[in-house]
Design an enzyme around this catalytic site. Structure first.
Site, PDB file in Angstrom:
ATOM      1  CG  ASP A 186      -4.529   8.154 -12.377  1.00  0.00           C
ATOM      2  OD1 ASP A 186      -4.823   7.623 -11.277  1.00  0.00           O
ATOM      3  OD2 ASP A 186      -5.377   8.615 -13.156  1.00  0.00           O
ATOM      4  CG  ASN A 226      -4.767  10.801  -5.703  1.00  0.00           C
ATOM      5  OD1 ASN A 226      -4.061  10.872  -6.695  1.00  0.00           O
ATOM      6  ND2 ASN A 226      -5.337   9.678  -5.303  1.00  0.00           N
ATOM      7  CG  HIS A 251      -7.708  12.337  -8.527  1.00  0.00           C
ATOM      8  ND1 HIS A 251      -7.777  11.275  -7.653  1.00  0.00           N
ATOM      9  CD2 HIS A 251      -8.457  13.330  -7.972  1.00  0.00           C
ATOM     10  CE1 HIS A 251      -8.544  11.588  -6.626  1.00  0.00           C
ATOM     11  NE2 HIS A 251      -8.973  12.836  -6.788  1.00  0.00           N
ATOM     12  CD  GLU A 277      -4.537   3.957  -1.619  1.00  0.00           C
ATOM     13  OE1 GLU A 277      -4.794   4.335  -0.468  1.00  0.00           O
ATOM     14  OE2 GLU A 277      -5.349   4.036  -2.568  1.00  0.00           O
ATOM     15  CG  ASP A 287      -1.900   1.144   1.221  1.00  0.00           C
ATOM     16  OD1 ASP A 287      -3.009   0.930   0.728  1.00  0.00           O
ATOM     17  OD2 ASP A 287      -1.542   2.243   1.690  1.00  0.00           O
TER      18      ASP A 287
END
Length: 385
Positions: A277, A268, A273, A304, A260
């Site tokens: 990504d 973010n 975002h 994630e 994680d």
């Protein structure tokens, strides 16, 4: 005294010359028939080009040997400009389907009937011509074309009509001058028909091969889409779980690792975002590269979170995570480093998918509770990175 091979006759020069000839021939074919990517259009244009060549050769053959009256020779020659114009419309004006239909109608209503009556009727080569035309009509006309059925019906019914006409009014048929001329004409017509039919078959095989290749590429693409995460290209949630089930069925040591990215929501929120990504994609690339030496599997569990299946004992998982940490640390990110936490659970007899995932998930939460930027092995005290 030593002998030398002239440069012009050397093997290398012959290979280059042969390559140039092939390249030149390929350019001519593409100029005549269009790009290789559209095999149907190539077949349609091949019909027109073949018709022009056939009529030209037939006109020369009939004119030189006196096989048919000059009227038929004149008809063949006068048809060439019309076919050339139709080829131009199909090749350069993107009217290939219409041009092909007109050619088939022209050949079936004018050229073939004239050949029938001026070239010995059923004793001559016209039936061979009709067979070739039917083969082309089936192969080069689109199944969605409205005129396809009409053209096929015309080609199939016309010979029957001419046979009946020959039966009722035989004096309309111009016979061969002698038996020898008939034999030579049939040999020529059979040879030309065989060549034209071979071109049809070759075109069908080529179209089929290309369509089969396109279908296989599309099938592979759809399979990849069904198996892989659309953003990262890693195995998706369902497939990586299937990988865990397969590993459990082998009853061999392996570790399931849950990873994680730490504080990813803040990444973010601060940078958008799109940047988030990009971080996920970059991490996936590093994760896949680090997993390759162990021949394991990696997938995206969602958001994630990632999953990795590492074959071997617990130590193999520690080696993998240490390698991943070092590679991820040197990976340049525009807005600063992003760490990860991980929880690993090694297979034990009696483990199921749910129990293994639960143990790895508990270990992951242990790593987060321990301050993040670390990994924890299930049923162990935990190790710092």
């Amino acid at each position: 005294m030593t002998s030398t091979t002239p440069i012009a006759d050397s093997p290398k020069s012959r290979v280059l010359a042969d390559r140039r000839r092939r390249l030149g021939l390929r350019r001519i074919v593409r100029w005549l028939l269009g790009p290789d990517t559209d095999t149907l259009k190539q077949q349609q244009l091949m019909l027109i080009v073949s018709a022009m060549l056939f009529l030209l050769v037939a006109a020369v053959f009939n004119g030189l040997f006196g096989v048919t009256p000059l009227l038929l020779v004149s008809l063949y020659i006068s048809s060439l400009p019309v076919l050339a114009w139709l080829w131009w419309q199909g090749r350069w004006r993107d009217r290939t389907q219409q041009a092909t239909t007109i050619v088939l109608v022209l050949l079936s209503l004018i050229v073939a009937p004239a050949t029938w009556f001026l070239n010995a009727g059923s004793q001559g080569p016209t039936l061979i011509l009709y067979l070739v035309l039917v083969s082309y009509a089936v192969g080069v006309q689109s199944t969605q074309s409205r005129s396809r059925r009409g053209v096929l019906a015309l080609l199939l019914v016309s010979p029957v009509a001419w046979l009946l006409a020959e039966l009722w009014v035989p004096h309309w048929i111009v016979p061969y001058p002698d038996a020898t001329t008939r034999i030579f004409d049939l040999i020529f017509s059979y040879s030309a028909g065989a060549i034209l039919l071979s071109i049809v078959v070759f075109g069908h095989v080529r179209r089929f091969s290309q369509e089969l290749y396109k279908a296989s590429v599309l099938s592979k693409r759809l399979t990849d889409m069904a198996r892989k995460d659309s953003l990262t290209g890693l195995l998706n949630h369902k497939v990586i779980h299937q990988g865990v089930m397969s590993a459990l069925a082998l009853q061999r040591p392996f570790s399931l690792i849950m990873l994680d990215l730490d504080h990813f929501k803040k990444v973010n929120d601060r940078n958008g975002h799109l940047y988030g990504d990009l971080v996920l994609v970059q991490f996936a690339l590093v994760l896949r590269a680090c997993c390759e030496p162990s021949k394991g599997q990696v997938g995206r569990a969602g958001g994630e979170e990632f999953l990795a299946i590492i074959p071997g004992p617990e130590e193999a998982a520690n080696v993998f995570l240490a390698h991943l940490r070092s590679e991820w640390a040197i990976c340049h990110l525009e807005h600063g480093p992003v760490t990860f936490s991980a929880g690993a659970a090694s297979w034990a007899p009696g483990d199921t998918l749910n129990s293994l995932i639960q143990r790895a998930d508990d270990a992951l939460y242990g790593a987060k509770d321990g301050g993040r930027d670390r990994w924890v092995m299930a049923a162990s005290s935990g190790e710092g990175l």
